[in-house]
Every structure is written in C-alpha cells, then in structure tokens.
Design a protein around this motif. Structure first.
Motif, PDB file in Angstrom:
ATOM      1  N   VAL A  21      -1.440   2.451  -2.673  1.00  0.00           N
ATOM      2  CA  VAL A  21      -0.361   2.682  -1.709  1.00  0.00           C
ATOM      3  C   VAL A  21       0.917   1.989  -2.163  1.00  0.00           C
ATOM      4  O   VAL A  21       2.004   2.567  -2.092  1.00  0.00           O
ATOM      5  CB  VAL A  21      -0.774   2.219  -0.294  1.00  0.00           C
ATOM      6  N   SER A  22       0.811   0.753  -2.657  1.00  0.00           N
ATOM      7  CA  SER A  22       2.006   0.048  -3.110  1.00  0.00           C
ATOM      8  C   SER A  22       2.608   0.726  -4.333  1.00  0.00           C
ATOM      9  O   SER A  22       3.827   0.779  -4.481  1.00  0.00           O
ATOM     10  CB  SER A  22       1.704  -1.420  -3.387  1.00  0.00           C
ATOM     11  N   GLY A  23       1.791   1.266  -5.213  1.00  0.00           N
ATOM     12  CA  GLY A  23       2.307   2.022  -6.356  1.00  0.00           C
ATOM     13  C   GLY A  23       3.022   3.285  -5.916  1.00  0.00           C
ATOM     14  O   GLY A  23       4.080   3.637  -6.443  1.00  0.00           O
ATOM     15  N   TYR A  24       2.464   3.977  -4.941  1.00  0.00           N
ATOM     16  CA  TYR A  24       3.101   5.180  -4.415  1.00  0.00           C
ATOM     17  C   TYR A  24       4.451   4.852  -3.784  1.00  0.00           C
ATOM     18  O   TYR A  24       5.452   5.522  -4.052  1.00  0.00           O
ATOM     19  CB  TYR A  24       2.189   5.847  -3.377  1.00  0.00           C
ATOM     20  N   LEU A  25       4.477   3.804  -2.960  1.00  0.00           N
ATOM     21  CA  LEU A  25       5.729   3.435  -2.301  1.00  0.00           C
ATOM     22  C   LEU A  25       6.774   2.952  -3.313  1.00  0.00           C
ATOM     23  O   LEU A  25       7.965   3.242  -3.172  1.00  0.00           O
ATOM     24  CB  LEU A  25       5.477   2.362  -1.244  1.00  0.00           C
ATOM     25  N   GLY A  26       6.345   2.218  -4.327  1.00  0.00           N
ATOM     26  CA  GLY A  26       7.266   1.782  -5.366  1.00  0.00           C
ATOM     27  C   GLY A  26       7.848   2.957  -6.128  1.00  0.00           C
ATOM     28  O   GLY A  26       9.046   2.988  -6.433  1.00  0.00           O
ATOM     29  N   GLY A  27       7.030   3.947  -6.427  1.00  0.00           N
ATOM     30  CA  GLY A  27       7.519   5.153  -7.090  1.00  0.00           C
ATOM     31  C   GLY A  27       8.483   5.923  -6.210  1.00  0.00           C
ATOM     32  O   GLY A  27       9.480   6.467  -6.679  1.00  0.00           O
ATOM     33  N   LYS A  28       8.194   5.963  -4.929  1.00  0.00           N
ATOM     34  CA  LYS A  28       9.082   6.644  -3.980  1.00  0.00           C
ATOM     35  C   LYS A  28      10.452   5.962  -3.943  1.00  0.00           C
ATOM     36  O   LYS A  28      11.488   6.623  -3.953  1.00  0.00           O
ATOM     37  CB  LYS A  28       8.436   6.618  -2.596  1.00  0.00           C
ATOM     38  N   LEU A  29      10.459   4.621  -3.905  1.00  0.00           N
ATOM     39  CA  LEU A  29      11.719   3.884  -3.911  1.00  0.00           C
ATOM     40  C   LEU A  29      12.495   4.137  -5.197  1.00  0.00           C
ATOM     41  O   LEU A  29      13.705   4.334  -5.168  1.00  0.00           O
ATOM     42  CB  LEU A  29      11.463   2.387  -3.759  1.00  0.00           C
ATOM     43  N   ALA A  30      11.808   4.120  -6.317  1.00  0.00           N
ATOM     44  CA  ALA A  30      12.496   4.241  -7.600  1.00  0.00           C
ATOM     45  C   ALA A  30      12.991   5.657  -7.865  1.00  0.00           C
ATOM     46  O   ALA A  30      14.137   5.850  -8.279  1.00  0.00           O
ATOM     47  CB  ALA A  30      11.569   3.802  -8.730  1.00  0.00           C
ATOM     48  N   TYR A  31      12.154   6.650  -7.650  1.00  0.00           N
ATOM     49  CA  TYR A  31      12.502   8.011  -8.060  1.00  0.00           C
ATOM     50  C   TYR A  31      13.160   8.838  -6.958  1.00  0.00           C
ATOM     51  O   TYR A  31      14.020   9.651  -7.231  1.00  0.00           O
ATOM     52  CB  TYR A  31      11.265   8.729  -8.591  1.00  0.00           C
ATOM     53  N   HIS A  32      12.771   8.640  -5.710  1.00  0.00           N
ATOM     54  CA  HIS A  32      13.359   9.432  -4.625  1.00  0.00           C
ATOM     55  C   HIS A  32      14.652   8.809  -4.113  1.00  0.00           C
ATOM     56  O   HIS A  32      15.646   9.496  -3.909  1.00  0.00           O
ATOM     57  CB  HIS A  32      12.365   9.595  -3.480  1.00  0.00           C
ATOM     58  N   TYR A  33      14.617   7.482  -3.908  1.00  0.00           N
ATOM     59  CA  TYR A  33      15.780   6.809  -3.332  1.00  0.00           C
ATOM     60  C   TYR A  33      16.671   6.151  -4.381  1.00  0.00           C
ATOM     61  O   TYR A  33      17.740   5.667  -4.045  1.00  0.00           O
ATOM     62  CB  TYR A  33      15.325   5.761  -2.310  1.00  0.00           C
ATOM     63  N   ARG A  53      28.487   9.229   1.675  1.00  0.00           N
ATOM     64  CA  ARG A  53      27.591  10.188   1.038  1.00  0.00           C
ATOM     65  C   ARG A  53      27.691  11.559   1.701  1.00  0.00           C
ATOM     66  O   ARG A  53      27.918  11.698   2.884  1.00  0.00           O
ATOM     67  CB  ARG A  53      26.140   9.729   1.163  1.00  0.00           C
ATOM     68  N   ILE A  54      27.498  12.567   0.896  1.00  0.00           N
ATOM     69  CA  ILE A  54      27.416  13.935   1.399  1.00  0.00           C
ATOM     70  C   ILE A  54      25.943  14.268   1.493  1.00  0.00           C
ATOM     71  O   ILE A  54      25.225  14.221   0.501  1.00  0.00           O
ATOM     72  CB  ILE A  54      28.139  14.917   0.460  1.00  0.00           C
ATOM     73  N   ARG A  55      25.489  14.613   2.662  1.00  0.00           N
ATOM     74  CA  ARG A  55      24.083  14.941   2.848  1.00  0.00           C
ATOM     75  C   ARG A  55      23.854  16.415   2.548  1.00  0.00           C
ATOM     76  O   ARG A  55      24.628  17.260   2.935  1.00  0.00           O
ATOM     77  CB  ARG A  55      23.637  14.612   4.263  1.00  0.00           C
ATOM     78  N   SER A  56      22.759  16.681   1.855  1.00  0.00           N
ATOM     79  CA  SER A  56      22.469  18.048   1.438  1.00  0.00           C
ATOM     80  C   SER A  56      21.386  18.690   2.298  1.00  0.00           C
ATOM     81  O   SER A  56      20.626  19.512   1.829  1.00  0.00           O
ATOM     82  CB  SER A  56      22.056  18.069  -0.028  1.00  0.00           C
ATOM     83  N   GLY A  57      21.272  18.283   3.529  1.00  0.00           N
ATOM     84  CA  GLY A  57      20.306  18.896   4.429  1.00  0.00           C
ATOM     85  C   GLY A  57      18.967  18.184   4.448  1.00  0.00           C
ATOM     86  O   GLY A  57      18.168  18.417   5.319  1.00  0.00           O
ATOM     87  N   GLY A  58      18.689  17.302   3.486  1.00  0.00           N
ATOM     88  CA  GLY A  58      17.440  16.583   3.464  1.00  0.00           C
ATOM     89  C   GLY A  58      17.653  15.141   3.833  1.00  0.00           C
ATOM     90  O   GLY A  58      18.728  14.720   4.229  1.00  0.00           O
ATOM     91  N   LEU A  59      16.582  14.371   3.694  1.00  0.00           N
ATOM     92  CA  LEU A  59      16.712  12.943   3.941  1.00  0.00           C
ATOM     93  C   LEU A  59      17.422  12.309   2.770  1.00  0.00           C
ATOM     94  O   LEU A  59      17.211  12.662   1.633  1.00  0.00           O
ATOM     95  CB  LEU A  59      15.331  12.313   4.089  1.00  0.00           C
ATOM     96  N   SER A  60      18.294  11.373   3.047  1.00  0.00           N
ATOM     97  CA  SER A  60      18.978  10.696   1.947  1.00  0.00           C
ATOM     98  C   SER A  60      18.865   9.214   2.074  1.00  0.00           C
ATOM     99  O   SER A  60      18.423   8.669   3.002  1.00  0.00           O
ATOM    100  CB  SER A  60      20.444  11.087   1.870  1.00  0.00           C
TER     101      SER A  60
END
Length: 60
Positions: A21-33, A53-60
């Motif tokens: 779970v911590s690896g998944y969350l770390g990857g989410k922080l690094a690559y998504h955010y 920021r300009i939002r493109s309809g998704g979560l930012s």
C-alpha cells in the motif's frame, strides 16, 4: 529449527500488505501528482499555486 507459527505468518502478511500500500501511494504521489524530492529553490521554481492552475476536468 521448528515450524513457523501462525502469528508470525500473519505478521509477515500484514507487513507485506502495508509495504504494498505504501508503495502504491508513493507511486501515486510521484507519477500522478508530480511530488518530487528536491531542494527548496528547485521545488519553489516548479510550484504553481492552486488558484493559478487550469483544471482539465479531472482531479488535480
């Protein structure tokens, strides 16, 4: 050497789940955010306030 007890196996499985779970969350922080490790000057150069920021309809 004796057999491994059920408690130790359960602790091992729980530790592996927490690690996954911590690896998944770390990857989410690094690559998504785009969270990264950098010094303060480099980090502030790439910082854009949320209001700018300009939002493109998704979560930012």
């Amino acid at each position: 050497m004796g057999a491994v007890g059920a408690g130790m196996l359960a602790l091992n499985a729980a530790s592996l789940a927490v690690l996954a779970v911590s690896g998944y969350l770390g990857g989410k922080l690094a690559y998504h955010y785009g969270v990264r490790v950098a010094d303060e000057v480099t980090q502030s150069d790439g910082f854009i306030p949320v209001r700018g920021r300009i939002r493109s309809g998704g979560l930012s």
